[in-house]
Design an enzyme around this catalytic site. Structure first.
Site, PDB file in Angstrom:
ATOM      1  N   LYS A  54       1.074  -1.327  -0.005  1.00 23.29           N
ATOM      2  CA  LYS A  54       0.012   0.004   0.065  1.00 23.29           C
ATOM      3  C   LYS A  54       0.986   1.278   0.039  1.00 23.29           C
ATOM      4  CE  LYS A  54      -3.756  -2.336   2.205  1.00 23.29           C
ATOM      5  NZ  LYS A  54      -4.435  -2.862   3.576  1.00 23.29           N
ATOM      6  N   GLN A  98      -4.368  -1.205   9.732  1.00 22.92           N
ATOM      7  CA  GLN A  98      -4.135  -2.489   9.327  1.00 22.92           C
ATOM      8  C   GLN A  98      -4.602  -3.375  10.171  1.00 22.92           C
ATOM      9  OE1 GLN A  98      -3.200  -3.303   6.150  1.00 22.92           O
ATOM     10  NE2 GLN A  98      -3.729  -5.387   6.696  1.00 22.92           N
ATOM     11  N   ASP A 121     -10.851   3.311   4.559  1.00 19.79           N
ATOM     12  CA  ASP A 121     -11.362   2.029   4.434  1.00 19.79           C
ATOM     13  C   ASP A 121     -12.769   1.794   4.243  1.00 19.79           C
ATOM     14  OD1 ASP A 121      -9.681  -0.207   4.070  1.00 19.79           O
ATOM     15  OD2 ASP A 121      -9.082  -0.364   6.343  1.00 19.79           O
TER      16      ASP A 121
END
Ligand code: NAP
Length: 285
Positions: A54, A98, A121
């Protein structure tokens, strides 16, 4: 007939290039880069790989990444303070935590603490509610990427029979709602669904997010269908999807490969979401 391959890698490059162009314009206008804070706690090897890929992509999209790597023994209080600091920092546009977090951390509380406008997200109930209501906003990355992959075929979604196998909060449910918003007739299947192939054989669009290697076979697929394989299953050092590619490509009209389908699109949509979050936050001021 052999299915056309939907090239998620190529499409993700296009989206990243477009995001880069727009984030360069953002930088010229606001004299700072769009920025994404990536929070990783502990040493989980898979998480480290996801985070590094990412971070690598942020550079390609002209997005600044702020790596917040904390040790495994980080306490709930310290992590909460970190999230608060990132929420309050006006130069940070997106925050990505994460998962999974270490077991002693209340993950739900941490994820729920991320400011809604920075939640790239987009798993929060507010973002999910917006999808349900059809309100424009941040859409979680994998479902958003799936819709882009389907649209890239040039086929219309409206009026098609779409079947989603899997009802997870991160893939199945949101993608089903997005397909409904595009006026598909949507059926959601799951582990209690009886006679699954009855549904799949009638699907013009089939999205499979089950997490079982080669779960759907060619014989279960309608001729000419658009098949989106979300699964990532590691077996003997190789990656497999939830769809048996070899038999499915003889039936489907279009199919995503694994790897190279949904995976790269998830990261591309994260970049697009970070830029969108930056612009939305500024227009709301
Ligand atoms: P999940 O939360 O484990 O959900 C799996 C779903 O499959 C559940 O709804 C389950 O039904 C359903 N299911 C299980 N067995 C079934 C059966 N025999 N028949 C019909 N449905 C069945 O999985 P997820 O988070 O959606 O992820 C699924 C896969 O996608 C995994 O391989 C994951 O690694 C991958 N993934 C990839 C990306 C990417 O970026 N490429 C992103 C996210 C996930 P119940 O609800 O009834 O249990």
């Amino acid at each position: 007939m052999s299915a056309k391959i939907i090239d998620g890698k190529a499409l993700s490059e296009e989206i990243i290039a477009k995001t880069k162009k727009q984030s360069e314009e953002f930088e010229k206008l606001h004299l700072r880069k769009v920025s994404l804070a990536v929070v990783l706690v502990g040493d989980d090897e898979a998480s480290k790989v996801y985070v590094s890929s990412k971070i690598k992509r942020t550079a390609s999209a002209n997005i600044e990444s702020i790596a917040c790597f904390l040790p495994e023994n980080t306490s709930q209080e310290v992590l909460e303070a970190k999230i608060k600091e990132l929420n309050d920092d006006k130069t940070i546009d997106g925050i990505l935590v994460q998962l999974p977090l270490p077991k002693h951390i209340d993950s739900q509380k941490i994820v729920g603490m991320v400011a809604v406008e920075k939640d790239v997200d987009a798993f929060s109930s507010e973002h999910m509610g917006n999808i349900l209501l059809g309100v424009d906003g941040l859409v979680s990355c994998t479902p958003a990427g799936i819709i882009e992959l389907i649209k890239s075929t040039g086929e219309t979604i409206s009026g098609k029979n779409a079947v989603v196998i899997g009802r997870s909060n991160i893939v199945g449910k949101p993608v089903a709602m997005l397909l409904l918003n595009e006026s598909a007739t949507v059926t959601i299947c799951h582990s209690r669904t009886k006679d699954l192939s009855l549904y799949t054989k009638n699907a013009d669009i089939l999205v499979v997010s089950v997490g079982k290697k080669e779960f759907v076979k060619g014989k279960d697929i309608k001729k000419g269908a658009i098949v989106i394989d979300v699964g990532i299953n590691r077996h003997d050092g190789k990656l497999y999807g939830d769809v048996e590619f070899a038999s499915a490509e003889n039936e489907a009209g279009y199919i995503t490969p694994v790897p190279g389908g949904v995976g790269p699109m998830t990261i591309a949509m994260l970049m697009a979401n970070t830029l969108k979050a930056a612009n939305l936050r500024l227009t709301k001021k």
